[in-house]
Structure formats: structure tokens, C-alpha cells
Motif scaffolding. Structure first.
Motif, mmCIF file in Angstrom:
data_model
loop_
_atom_site.group_PDB
_atom_site.id
_atom_site.type_symbol
_atom_site.label_atom_id
_atom_site.label_comp_id
_atom_site.label_asym_id
_atom_site.label_seq_id
_atom_site.Cartn_x
_atom_site.Cartn_y
_atom_site.Cartn_z
ATOM 1 N N LYS A 64 0.800 -1.212 0.000
ATOM 2 C CA LYS A 64 0.000 0.000 0.000
ATOM 3 C C LYS A 64 0.834 1.262 0.000
ATOM 4 C CE LYS A 64 -3.946 -2.086 2.201
ATOM 5 N NZ LYS A 64 -4.941 -1.998 3.232
ATOM 6 N N ARG A 88 2.476 4.955 -7.013
ATOM 7 C CA ARG A 88 1.883 4.343 -8.195
ATOM 8 C C ARG A 88 1.559 5.424 -9.213
ATOM 9 N NH1 ARG A 88 -3.713 0.937 -8.380
ATOM 10 N NH2 ARG A 88 -3.756 0.729 -10.627
ATOM 11 N N ASP A 89 1.902 5.159 -10.446
ATOM 12 C CA ASP A 89 1.609 6.076 -11.533
ATOM 13 C C ASP A 89 0.243 5.701 -12.099
ATOM 14 O OD1 ASP A 89 1.744 7.955 -13.494
ATOM 15 O OD2 ASP A 89 3.139 6.843 -14.757
ATOM 16 N N ASP A 90 -0.753 6.565 -11.894
ATOM 17 C CA ASP A 90 -2.113 6.260 -12.324
ATOM 18 C C ASP A 90 -2.426 6.745 -13.727
ATOM 19 O OD1 ASP A 90 -2.812 4.930 -10.050
ATOM 20 O OD2 ASP A 90 -3.574 6.711 -9.029
ATOM 21 N N THR A 91 -1.432 7.208 -14.489
ATOM 22 C CA THR A 91 -1.713 7.632 -15.855
ATOM 23 C C THR A 91 -2.015 6.403 -16.705
ATOM 24 O OG1 THR A 91 0.633 7.555 -16.411
ATOM 25 C CG2 THR A 91 -0.259 9.677 -15.709
ATOM 26 N N PRO A 92 -2.995 6.505 -17.595
ATOM 27 C CA PRO A 92 -3.335 5.341 -18.403
ATOM 28 C C PRO A 92 -2.213 4.980 -19.364
ATOM 29 C CG PRO A 92 -4.579 7.250 -19.109
ATOM 30 C CD PRO A 92 -3.828 7.649 -17.882
ATOM 31 N N SER A 130 2.446 7.334 -22.382
ATOM 32 C CA SER A 130 2.931 6.300 -21.475
ATOM 33 C C SER A 130 2.746 4.952 -22.154
ATOM 34 C CB SER A 130 2.143 6.369 -20.168
ATOM 35 O OG SER A 130 2.497 5.291 -19.342
ATOM 36 N N TYR A 164 3.667 0.780 -22.319
ATOM 37 C CA TYR A 164 3.991 -0.312 -21.412
ATOM 38 C C TYR A 164 5.464 -0.674 -21.577
ATOM 39 C CZ TYR A 164 4.102 -4.983 -19.410
ATOM 40 O OH TYR A 164 4.427 -6.072 -18.674
#
Length: 111
Positions: free
Chosen positions: A9, A13-17, A92, A94
Motif C-alpha cells: 500500500k 503508483r503512476d495512475d496515468t493510463p 505512457s 507499457y
């Protein structure tokens, strides 16, 4: 954390799609955007003509509005028929991490 694994937790974290395709917008979306541009530019022509009629006593102002309204249909058609420019944005993608199966320091025995 026990032997069964768990959820981390506190990791950032990178929350960009993540972009999985480099596809352009659909033709319907492009066509709708071009129609909006065309209608906006042609709608700008009507006030120019109305203002030219209102200011007909001031000839240079009326002529200015009239001259401004003349090239608008030509410009509107050129802009509406042009495809949208390619976006130059940083996306971004993968990134797969490469894992080595074996270490690279092997001794070769020739015999």
C-alpha cells in the motif's frame, strides 16, 4: 508480510493510463470536428455581413467588415478539408522488464 503475499500500500503508483495503440481518432470523430470548425467559421461570416449593413454610413468600416467576410468561406473549406495534425505528445507506453535467464559470465571449455 507473510508467506502468502499481499498488497503493497505504500508504493508510489503512476495512475496515468497506458497507451496500447497509436491509433488516430475515428473518422466519425474527425468528421464531426471538421464540421464544427466549418460551421463556426461560416457563423462568423454572418455577423460580419450584418455589421457591414449596420455601418453602411461609415463606408470604411462597412468595407472592412465586407472585406473580412469575403475570404471566410474559402478559409473554412480549406480548414475543414484538412486532416488534423499528428499529436506530438509524450505517451505512457507499457515497458516490459527484461529478465536474464542466466548470468552472462560463462566459461567456454573447448575440447
Amino acid at each position: 508480510m507473510g508467506a502468502g503475499g499481499g498488497v503493497v500500500k505504500d508504493s508510489p503508483r503512476d495512475d496515468t493510463p497506458v497507451l496500447i495503440t497509436a491509433a488516430a481518432p475515428s473518422h466519425d470523430d474527425q468528421h464531426a470536428a471538421r464540421k464544427r470548425k466549418y460551421m463556426t467559421m461560416m457563423a462568423m461570416r454572418v455577423p460580419c455581413l450584418v455589421l457591414a449593413l449596420i455601418f453602411n454610413q461609415i463606408w470604411w468600416l462597412a468595407l472592412g467588415f465586407l472585406v473580412l467576410s469575403i475570404p471566410l468561406p474559402w478559409i473554412a473549406v480549406l480548414i475543414a478539408n484538412d486532416r488534423p495534425p499528428r499529436r506530438s505528445e509524450r505517451v505512457s507506453h507499457y515497458q516490459r522488464s527484461h529478465r536474464a535467464i542466466e548470468s552472462g559470465g560463462h566459461q567456454v571449455i573447448e575440447g
